[in-house]
Design a protein around this motif. Structure first.
Motif, PDB file in Angstrom:
ATOM      1  N   VAL A  21       0.819  -1.081   0.062  1.00 56.17           N
ATOM      2  CA  VAL A  21      -0.065  -0.010   0.002  1.00 56.17           C
ATOM      3  C   VAL A  21       1.008   1.141   0.050  1.00 56.17           C
ATOM      4  O   VAL A  21       1.643   1.489   0.964  1.00 56.17           O
ATOM      5  CB  VAL A  21      -1.056  -0.020   1.150  1.00 56.17           C
ATOM      6  N   ARG A  22       0.805   2.050  -1.129  1.00 51.65           N
ATOM      7  CA  ARG A  22       1.474   3.345  -1.136  1.00 51.65           C
ATOM      8  C   ARG A  22       0.821   4.391  -0.825  1.00 51.65           C
ATOM      9  O   ARG A  22      -0.379   4.570  -1.059  1.00 51.65           O
ATOM     10  CB  ARG A  22       1.782   3.344  -2.704  1.00 51.65           C
ATOM     11  N   LEU A  23       1.382   5.068   0.507  1.00 52.79           N
ATOM     12  CA  LEU A  23       0.450   6.144   1.050  1.00 52.79           C
ATOM     13  C   LEU A  23       1.073   7.522   0.733  1.00 52.79           C
ATOM     14  O   LEU A  23       2.198   7.743   0.250  1.00 52.79           O
ATOM     15  CB  LEU A  23       0.858   5.982   2.617  1.00 52.79           C
ATOM     16  N   GLY A  24       0.283   8.408   0.967  1.00 49.41           N
ATOM     17  CA  GLY A  24       0.603   9.944   0.486  1.00 49.41           C
ATOM     18  C   GLY A  24       1.111  10.678   2.045  1.00 49.41           C
ATOM     19  O   GLY A  24       0.610  11.483   2.410  1.00 49.41           O
ATOM     20  N   GLY A  66       7.355   5.195   1.705  1.00 55.02           N
ATOM     21  CA  GLY A  66       5.856   5.512   1.837  1.00 55.02           C
ATOM     22  C   GLY A  66       5.074   4.387   1.506  1.00 55.02           C
ATOM     23  O   GLY A  66       3.902   4.566   1.332  1.00 55.02           O
ATOM     24  N   ILE A  67       5.581   3.258   1.460  1.00 51.07           N
ATOM     25  CA  ILE A  67       4.877   1.891   1.425  1.00 51.07           C
ATOM     26  C   ILE A  67       4.972   0.901   2.577  1.00 51.07           C
ATOM     27  O   ILE A  67       5.700   0.925   3.256  1.00 51.07           O
ATOM     28  CB  ILE A  67       5.697   1.270   0.322  1.00 51.07           C
ATOM     29  N   VAL A  68       3.566   0.479   2.717  1.00 46.41           N
ATOM     30  CA  VAL A  68       3.403  -0.629   3.866  1.00 46.41           C
ATOM     31  C   VAL A  68       3.505  -1.970   3.263  1.00 46.41           C
ATOM     32  O   VAL A  68       2.534  -2.033   2.300  1.00 46.41           O
ATOM     33  CB  VAL A  68       1.937  -0.139   4.638  1.00 46.41           C
ATOM     34  N   HIS A  69       4.129  -2.829   3.517  1.00 46.32           N
ATOM     35  CA  HIS A  69       4.067  -4.116   3.295  1.00 46.32           C
ATOM     36  C   HIS A  69       3.330  -5.240   4.146  1.00 46.32           C
ATOM     37  O   HIS A  69       3.900  -4.927   5.307  1.00 46.32           O
ATOM     38  CB  HIS A  69       5.248  -4.764   2.686  1.00 46.32           C
ATOM     39  N   ILE A  81      -4.244   7.128   0.421  1.00 44.68           N
ATOM     40  CA  ILE A  81      -3.901   5.633  -0.293  1.00 44.68           C
ATOM     41  C   ILE A  81      -3.878   5.989  -1.593  1.00 44.68           C
ATOM     42  O   ILE A  81      -4.803   6.250  -2.491  1.00 44.68           O
ATOM     43  CB  ILE A  81      -5.191   4.856   0.027  1.00 44.68           C
ATOM     44  N   LEU A  82      -2.579   6.112  -2.149  1.00 41.97           N
ATOM     45  CA  LEU A  82      -2.131   6.217  -3.418  1.00 41.97           C
ATOM     46  C   LEU A  82      -2.598   5.147  -4.295  1.00 41.97           C
ATOM     47  O   LEU A  82      -2.827   5.082  -5.381  1.00 41.97           O
ATOM     48  CB  LEU A  82      -0.742   6.596  -3.575  1.00 41.97           C
TER      49      LEU A  82
END
Length: 231
Positions: free
Chosen positions: A46-49, A169-172, A209-210
Motif C-alpha cells: 500500500v503506497r501512502l501519501g 511511503g509503502i506498507v508491506h 491511499i495512493l
C-alpha cells in the motif's frame, strides 16, 4: 527455464496492466496467476501519501486479520523463569533469557517475533544491532513488551501483525496464502485497509491511499481500486 517463461507469459496475459481491479476480482485473480508448487504467501503493498521522514506522518500499527496469515509464526519469548510455563503453554516456540540472548549474540535469528517483559528490556536492548535491522526488536506499542506474555503469544499465533510504513511511503504485509478461499483473502485485505485508513496522520495532506497492489510470492502485482475496498 523456457517452461517457466511460458507460464510467466500466461500469468502476465491474465493481468491487464492498466486495469484497476475490485478487491473481489483481485482476491480471485491472485490465486489464478500463482504458478508455484508451494502454498505461496499473498502480500499487500500500500503506497501512502505521507512523508515517512517526518515523525508526525509516520504510519505504524497492529492488525489482527480475521483469517490469520496462514503462516506458522515462530515466537521467541525472553522472560524470567516464573513466566516460562505461561509462555510455553500459550504456544511459544522458544523460551528463556540468558541462554537465548547468547544465541542471538552469536547470530541466531530463526524466529519471526520476539516477546519480552518490561523488566528484561535492559538485557534485550543490547540486542538492538542484531534485532533492529531485521525489524525484530520488541516494542511496547506493538504489544511485544508486556507482562502478559501468554496473551501476547496467543495473539501473534492467531495472526496479529505489526506493520509500519517504509522510507518510500509503502506498507508491506502478508494477508494470507494462495490456498485461502477468495472471500477470506478479501476480508483480510479489507481488515488491513480499514486499520491503515484509521491511522491516517493529521499532517498528511492530499490523497492518503495512493495505490494498493496484491501479489503472491512469484506473481506480478494486481492493482486494486481503493474505492472498492469496504472500510
Amino acid at each position: 527455464m523456457a517452461k517457466l517463461t511460458k507460464k510467466q507469459k500466461l500469468v502476465h496475459d491474465k493481468i491487464e496492466a492498466d486495469k484497476l481491479y475490485t478487491v473481489e476480482e483481485a482476491s480471485k485473480l491472485v490465486k489464478e496467476v500463482n504458478y508455484t508448487k508451494f502454498d505461496a504467501s499473498v502480500d499487500l503493498a500500500v503506497r501512502l501519501g505521507v512523508d515517512p521522514r517526518k515523525a508526525n506522518q509516520m504510519v505504524r500499527g497492529i492488525v489482527t486479520l480475521p483469517h490469520g496469515t496462514g503462516k506458522d509464526t515462530k515466537v521467541l519469548v525472553l522472560c524470567t523463569p516464573d513466566k516460562e510455563a505461561e509462555a510455553k503453554e500459550a504456544g511459544a516456540d522458544f523460551v528463556g533469557m540468558d541462554d537465548q540472548i547468547a544465541k542471538i549474540e552469536g547470530g541466531w535469528t530463526d524466529f519471526d517475533v520476539v516477546i519480552t517483559m518490561p523488566s528484561a528490556m535492559a538485557k534485550v536492548g543490547k540486542l538492538g544491532r542484531v534485532l533492529g535491522p531485521r525489524g525484530l526488536m520488541p516494542n511496547p506499542k506493538s504489544g511485544t513488551v508486556t507482562m502478559e506474555v501468554g496473551k501476547a503469544v496467543k495473539e501473534v499465533k492467531a495472526g496479529k501483525i505489526d506493520f509500519k510504513v517504509d522510507k518510500y511511503g509503502i506498507v508491506h504485509s502478508s494477508v494470507g496464502k494462495v490456498s485461502f478461499e477468495p472471500k477470506k483473502l478479501e476480508e483480510n485485505i479489507e481488515e488491513f485497509m480499514t486499520t491503515i485508513n484509521k491511522l491516517k496522520p493529521a499532517a498528511a495532506k492530499g490523497t492518503y491511499i495512493l495505490s494498493v497492489y496484491v501479489s503472491s510470492t512469484m506473481s506480478p502485482g494486481i492493482q486494486i481500486d481503493p474505492k472498492t475496498i469496504k472500510l
